[in-house]
Design an enzyme around this catalytic site. Structure first.
Site, PDB file in Angstrom:
ATOM      1  N   TYR A 153      -4.841  21.492   7.432  1.00  0.00           N
ATOM      2  CA  TYR A 153      -5.794  22.386   8.107  1.00  0.00           C
ATOM      3  C   TYR A 153      -5.540  23.839   7.694  1.00  0.00           C
ATOM      4  CZ  TYR A 153      -8.426  24.460  12.025  1.00  0.00           C
ATOM      5  OH  TYR A 153      -9.312  25.174  12.803  1.00  0.00           O
ATOM      6  N   ASP A 154      -4.276  24.281   7.844  1.00  0.00           N
ATOM      7  CA  ASP A 154      -3.956  25.698   7.608  1.00  0.00           C
ATOM      8  C   ASP A 154      -4.220  26.096   6.158  1.00  0.00           C
ATOM      9  OD1 ASP A 154      -2.913  25.093  10.085  1.00  0.00           O
ATOM     10  OD2 ASP A 154      -0.935  25.971   9.734  1.00  0.00           O
ATOM     11  N   GLY A 156      -5.957  24.379   3.930  1.00  0.00           N
ATOM     12  CA  GLY A 156      -7.369  24.155   3.610  1.00  0.00           C
ATOM     13  C   GLY A 156      -8.196  25.376   3.981  1.00  0.00           C
ATOM     14  N   LYS A 157      -7.935  25.913   5.177  1.00  0.00           N
ATOM     15  CA  LYS A 157      -8.683  27.084   5.647  1.00  0.00           C
ATOM     16  C   LYS A 157      -8.316  28.331   4.846  1.00  0.00           C
ATOM     17  CE  LYS A 157     -11.150  25.663   9.294  1.00  0.00           C
ATOM     18  NZ  LYS A 157     -12.593  25.897   9.456  1.00  0.00           N
ATOM     19  N   ASN A 198      -7.191  18.596  27.237  1.00  0.00           N
ATOM     20  CA  ASN A 198      -6.162  17.649  27.699  1.00  0.00           C
ATOM     21  C   ASN A 198      -5.765  17.920  29.144  1.00  0.00           C
ATOM     22  OD1 ASN A 198      -5.758  16.030  25.510  1.00  0.00           O
ATOM     23  ND2 ASN A 198      -3.585  16.504  25.284  1.00  0.00           N
ATOM     24  N   GLY A 215       7.119  24.766  27.233  1.00  0.00           N
ATOM     25  CA  GLY A 215       5.908  25.427  27.745  1.00  0.00           C
ATOM     26  C   GLY A 215       5.959  26.938  27.617  1.00  0.00           C
ATOM     27  N   ARG A 219      -0.481  31.146  23.814  1.00  0.00           N
ATOM     28  CA  ARG A 219      -1.776  31.127  23.139  1.00  0.00           C
ATOM     29  C   ARG A 219      -2.688  32.106  23.895  1.00  0.00           C
ATOM     30  NH1 ARG A 219       1.006  28.466  20.320  1.00  0.00           N
ATOM     31  NH2 ARG A 219       0.538  26.558  19.174  1.00  0.00           N
ATOM     32  N   PRO A 283       3.191  26.677  16.484  1.00  0.00           N
ATOM     33  CA  PRO A 283       3.457  28.120  16.549  1.00  0.00           C
ATOM     34  C   PRO A 283       3.977  28.552  17.922  1.00  0.00           C
ATOM     35  CG  PRO A 283       1.336  27.707  15.493  1.00  0.00           C
ATOM     36  CD  PRO A 283       1.803  26.396  16.051  1.00  0.00           C
TER      37      PRO A 283
HETATM   38  P1  NAD Z   1     -15.322  20.406  16.460  1.00  0.00           P
HETATM   39  O1  NAD Z   1     -14.420  19.363  15.937  1.00  0.00           O
HETATM   40  O2  NAD Z   1     -15.929  20.215  17.803  1.00  0.00           O
HETATM   41  O3  NAD Z   1     -16.508  20.676  15.432  1.00  0.00           O
HETATM   42  C1  NAD Z   1     -16.411  20.478  14.053  1.00  0.00           C
HETATM   43  C2  NAD Z   1     -17.672  19.765  13.585  1.00  0.00           C
HETATM   44  O4  NAD Z   1     -17.595  19.554  12.164  1.00  0.00           O
HETATM   45  C3  NAD Z   1     -17.826  18.380  14.215  1.00  0.00           C
HETATM   46  O5  NAD Z   1     -19.140  18.226  14.707  1.00  0.00           O
HETATM   47  C4  NAD Z   1     -17.538  17.420  13.058  1.00  0.00           C
HETATM   48  O6  NAD Z   1     -18.194  16.176  13.198  1.00  0.00           O
HETATM   49  C5  NAD Z   1     -18.014  18.227  11.869  1.00  0.00           C
HETATM   50  N1  NAD Z   1     -17.434  17.826  10.588  1.00  0.00           N
HETATM   51  C6  NAD Z   1     -16.119  17.580  10.314  1.00  0.00           C
HETATM   52  N2  NAD Z   1     -15.971  17.254   9.026  1.00  0.00           N
HETATM   53  C7  NAD Z   1     -17.206  17.310   8.462  1.00  0.00           C
HETATM   54  C8  NAD Z   1     -17.698  17.074   7.155  1.00  0.00           C
HETATM   55  N3  NAD Z   1     -16.895  16.712   6.155  1.00  0.00           N
HETATM   56  N4  NAD Z   1     -19.041  17.215   6.939  1.00  0.00           N
HETATM   57  C9  NAD Z   1     -19.881  17.569   7.951  1.00  0.00           C
HETATM   58  N5  NAD Z   1     -19.460  17.801   9.199  1.00  0.00           N
HETATM   59  C10 NAD Z   1     -18.138  17.674   9.453  1.00  0.00           C
HETATM   60  O7  NAD Z   1     -14.520  21.777  16.415  1.00  0.00           O
HETATM   61  P2  NAD Z   1     -14.914  23.238  16.923  1.00  0.00           P
HETATM   62  O8  NAD Z   1     -13.877  23.658  17.879  1.00  0.00           O
HETATM   63  O9  NAD Z   1     -16.339  23.321  17.297  1.00  0.00           O
HETATM   64  O10 NAD Z   1     -14.655  24.071  15.584  1.00  0.00           O
HETATM   65  C11 NAD Z   1     -15.713  24.549  14.760  1.00  0.00           C
HETATM   66  C12 NAD Z   1     -15.136  25.380  13.629  1.00  0.00           C
HETATM   67  O11 NAD Z   1     -14.421  26.491  14.155  1.00  0.00           O
HETATM   68  C13 NAD Z   1     -14.140  24.598  12.750  1.00  0.00           C
HETATM   69  O12 NAD Z   1     -14.323  24.978  11.405  1.00  0.00           O
HETATM   70  C14 NAD Z   1     -12.798  25.076  13.247  1.00  0.00           C
HETATM   71  O13 NAD Z   1     -11.825  24.993  12.241  1.00  0.00           O
HETATM   72  C15 NAD Z   1     -13.105  26.508  13.644  1.00  0.00           C
HETATM   73  N6  NAD Z   1     -12.144  26.986  14.643  1.00  0.00           N
HETATM   74  C16 NAD Z   1     -12.189  26.528  15.926  1.00  0.00           C
HETATM   75  C17 NAD Z   1     -11.244  26.980  16.841  1.00  0.00           C
HETATM   76  C18 NAD Z   1     -11.244  26.511  18.286  1.00  0.00           C
HETATM   77  O14 NAD Z   1     -10.346  26.893  19.024  1.00  0.00           O
HETATM   78  N7  NAD Z   1     -12.181  25.733  18.754  1.00  0.00           N
HETATM   79  C19 NAD Z   1     -10.257  27.908  16.444  1.00  0.00           C
HETATM   80  C20 NAD Z   1     -10.236  28.330  15.124  1.00  0.00           C
HETATM   81  C21 NAD Z   1     -11.195  27.876  14.240  1.00  0.00           C
HETATM   82  N1  UDP Z   2      -0.040  21.414  24.081  1.00  0.00           N
HETATM   83  C1  UDP Z   2       0.631  20.886  25.189  1.00  0.00           C
HETATM   84  N2  UDP Z   2       0.147  19.739  25.728  1.00  0.00           N
HETATM   85  C2  UDP Z   2      -0.965  19.092  25.258  1.00  0.00           C
HETATM   86  C3  UDP Z   2      -1.640  19.637  24.128  1.00  0.00           C
HETATM   87  C4  UDP Z   2      -1.142  20.805  23.572  1.00  0.00           C
HETATM   88  O1  UDP Z   2       1.623  21.446  25.665  1.00  0.00           O
HETATM   89  O2  UDP Z   2      -1.331  18.052  25.821  1.00  0.00           O
HETATM   90  C5  UDP Z   2       0.469  22.673  23.486  1.00  0.00           C
HETATM   91  C6  UDP Z   2       0.692  22.606  21.982  1.00  0.00           C
HETATM   92  O3  UDP Z   2       1.997  22.134  21.693  1.00  0.00           O
HETATM   93  C7  UDP Z   2       0.490  24.055  21.579  1.00  0.00           C
HETATM   94  C8  UDP Z   2      -0.545  24.572  22.565  1.00  0.00           C
HETATM   95  O4  UDP Z   2      -0.522  23.662  23.668  1.00  0.00           O
HETATM   96  O5  UDP Z   2       1.682  24.780  21.754  1.00  0.00           O
HETATM   97  C9  UDP Z   2      -1.946  24.648  21.982  1.00  0.00           C
HETATM   98  O6  UDP Z   2      -2.251  23.404  21.402  1.00  0.00           O
HETATM   99  P1  UDP Z   2      -3.662  23.066  20.772  1.00  0.00           P
HETATM  100  O7  UDP Z   2      -3.523  21.745  20.096  1.00  0.00           O
HETATM  101  O8  UDP Z   2      -4.740  23.206  21.794  1.00  0.00           O
HETATM  102  O9  UDP Z   2      -3.949  24.225  19.722  1.00  0.00           O
HETATM  103  P2  UDP Z   2      -3.093  24.927  18.555  1.00  0.00           P
HETATM  104  O10 UDP Z   2      -1.668  24.437  18.577  1.00  0.00           O
HETATM  105  O11 UDP Z   2      -3.805  24.546  17.319  1.00  0.00           O
HETATM  106  O12 UDP Z   2      -3.180  26.353  18.913  1.00  0.00           O
END
Ligand code: NAD
Ligand code: UDP
Ligand code: UDP
Length: 323
Positions: A153-154, A156-157, A198, A215, A219, A283
């Site tokens: 993920y990291d 890739g982005k 969750n 804990g 974030r 993180p």
């Molecule tokens: P989400 O999983 O609800 O939405 C992602 C969508 O992309 C889904 O509908 C999924 O089916 C679709 N998708 C995945 N792979 C695909 C592919 N190969 N082709 C077409 N569609 C595909 O997640 P979200 O929280 O709505 O996140 C949306 C965007 O924002 C993502 O790019 C995510 O990385 C970014 N983002 C979200 C957060 C957050 O906290 N929610 C934080 C940072 C970045």
């Molecule tokens: N986390 C937790 N319990 C859960 C899910 C997540 O304590 O059931 C923690 C996780 O370890 C992280 C934080 O909550 O420290 C945020 O997790 P999340 O997966 O939502 O996002 P990200 O780690 O990508 O910020």
């Protein structure tokens, strides 16, 4: 400053990942201001239910398509959101996650190059990895383990950001790169393992609240409506020369234990906290410095955590009641 709320000529806007959590809110706003929207999604983590209330809208077209394959359509703007966002989902098929970010960005940037569409990239605070600079500013290059479980993920982005900047420099594609910090709200996937969904689902069911580590990790949580405001302002109200990257998130910082306690309080749950091992590369702290967004688009989040959580809890009450 307010984002443009109505447009004189409908524009054709592609939203990849439009059936996901954030995408569905974005599409609602684009349709409400009069644009034509093409939602592209492969439904890996998203669902048609998230956009069911919009499916009769005459300006919405929905296409099942995987962005790792080329797409030939005519559009004026692209919001590239396609990518699973929760660790559980993006680690389920990590090779596909990297392909989605990298091949997806190449295809969508190729499309933007051909159509001259403006391109918005949903990047992430994960580009900072486990940050040693706190709070994180856009100038920080990050601390990412390139071979760990989160790397698909990291990295890739990060590579998608590289592609955006190279298409911009080499092919003059107009890009806007947003680094999104943890965002929450209704329509999060109830089983996607992210902390807000969750904890709420566990609390509503009376199940133990699974707290990873002690804990004390932090974030910063942004309510989805605030985030979508910023997307639209960044896209509409900034000059082409301003491409980002720009942090978008809520600077209010909470420990995960505080979040657990707040969810228990707001749901009135009897759930007990249960400690579980901390996942690899989790993180320790995360908080955005949003000075750039404040200065460029006059944006800062308006919804306090308590209010946003209450709205999200209302949504999940219905989800949990339906089973
Ligand atoms: P989400 O999983 O609800 O939405 C992602 C969508 O992309 C889904 O509908 C999924 O089916 C679709 N998708 C995945 N792979 C695909 C592919 N190969 N082709 C077409 N569609 C595909 O997640 P979200 O929280 O709505 O996140 C949306 C965007 O924002 C993502 O790019 C995510 O990385 C970014 N983002 C979200 C957060 C957050 O906290 N929610 C934080 C940072 C970045
Ligand atoms: N986390 C937790 N319990 C859960 C899910 C997540 O304590 O059931 C923690 C996780 O370890 C992280 C934080 O909550 O420290 C945020 O997790 P999340 O997966 O939502 O996002 P990200 O780690 O990508 O910020
Ligand atoms: N592409 C696409 N839709 C388009 C234009 C391009 O999906 O409308 C894809 C195509 O698969 C191509 C990629 O985007 O491989 C990158 O396009 P670019 O023009 O940069 O590269 P090239 O076509 O020269 O490989």
């Amino acid at each position: 400053m307010q984002a443009t709320t109505s447009v004189s000529h409908p524009r054709r806007i592609l939203v990849t990942g439009g059936a996901g959590f954030i995408g569905s809110f974005l599409i609602e706003r684009l349709l409400a201001r009069g644009d034509e929207v093409l939602c592209v999604d492969n439904y890996f983590t998203g669902t048609r239910k998230n956009i069911a209330h919009l499916l009769d809208h005459p300006m919405l077209e929905v296409m099942r398509h995987d962005v790792t394959f080329p797409l030939y359509v005519e559009v004026d703007q692209i919001f590239n959101l396609a990518c699973p966002a929760s660790p559980v989902h993006y680690q389920f098929d990590p090779v596909q996650t990297t392909k989605t970010s990298v091949h997806g960005a190449i295809n969508m940037l190729g499309l933007a190059k051909r159509t001259k569409a403006k391109f918005f990239q949903a990047s992430t605070s994960e580009v900072y990895g486990d940050p040693v600079v706190h709070p994180q500013t856009e100038s920080y290059w990050g601390n990412v383990n390139p071979i760990g479980l989160r790397a698909c993920y990291d990295e890739g982005k990060r590579c998608a950001e590289t592609l955006c900047f190279d298409y911009h420099r080499q092919h003059k594609v107009r890009i806007k790169v947003a680094r999104i910090f943890n965002t929450y709200g209704p329509r999060m996937h109830p089983n996607d393992g992210r902390v807000v969904s969750n904890f709420i689902v566990q609390a509503l069911k009376g199940d133990p609240i699974t707290l990873f580590g002690d804990g004390s990790q932090t974030r910063s949580f942004c309510y989805v409506d605030d985030l979508v405001d910023a997307f639209l302002m960044f896209m509409e109200n900034t000059p082409d020369e301003f491409v980002g990257p720009m942090n978008l998130g809520n600077p209010g910082e909470f420990t995960i234990r505080q979040l657990a306690e707040l969810v228990v309080e707001l749901t009135g749950s009897k759930s007990k906290i249960e400690y579980r091992p901390l996942p690899q590369d989790d993180p320790k702290q995360r908080k955005p410095d949003i000075s750039l967004a404040k200065g460029m688009i006059g944006w800062e989040p308006k919804v306090p955590l308590r209010d946003g959580l209450s709205r999200t809890i209302d949504y999940f009450r219905h989800v949990v009641a339906k089973g």
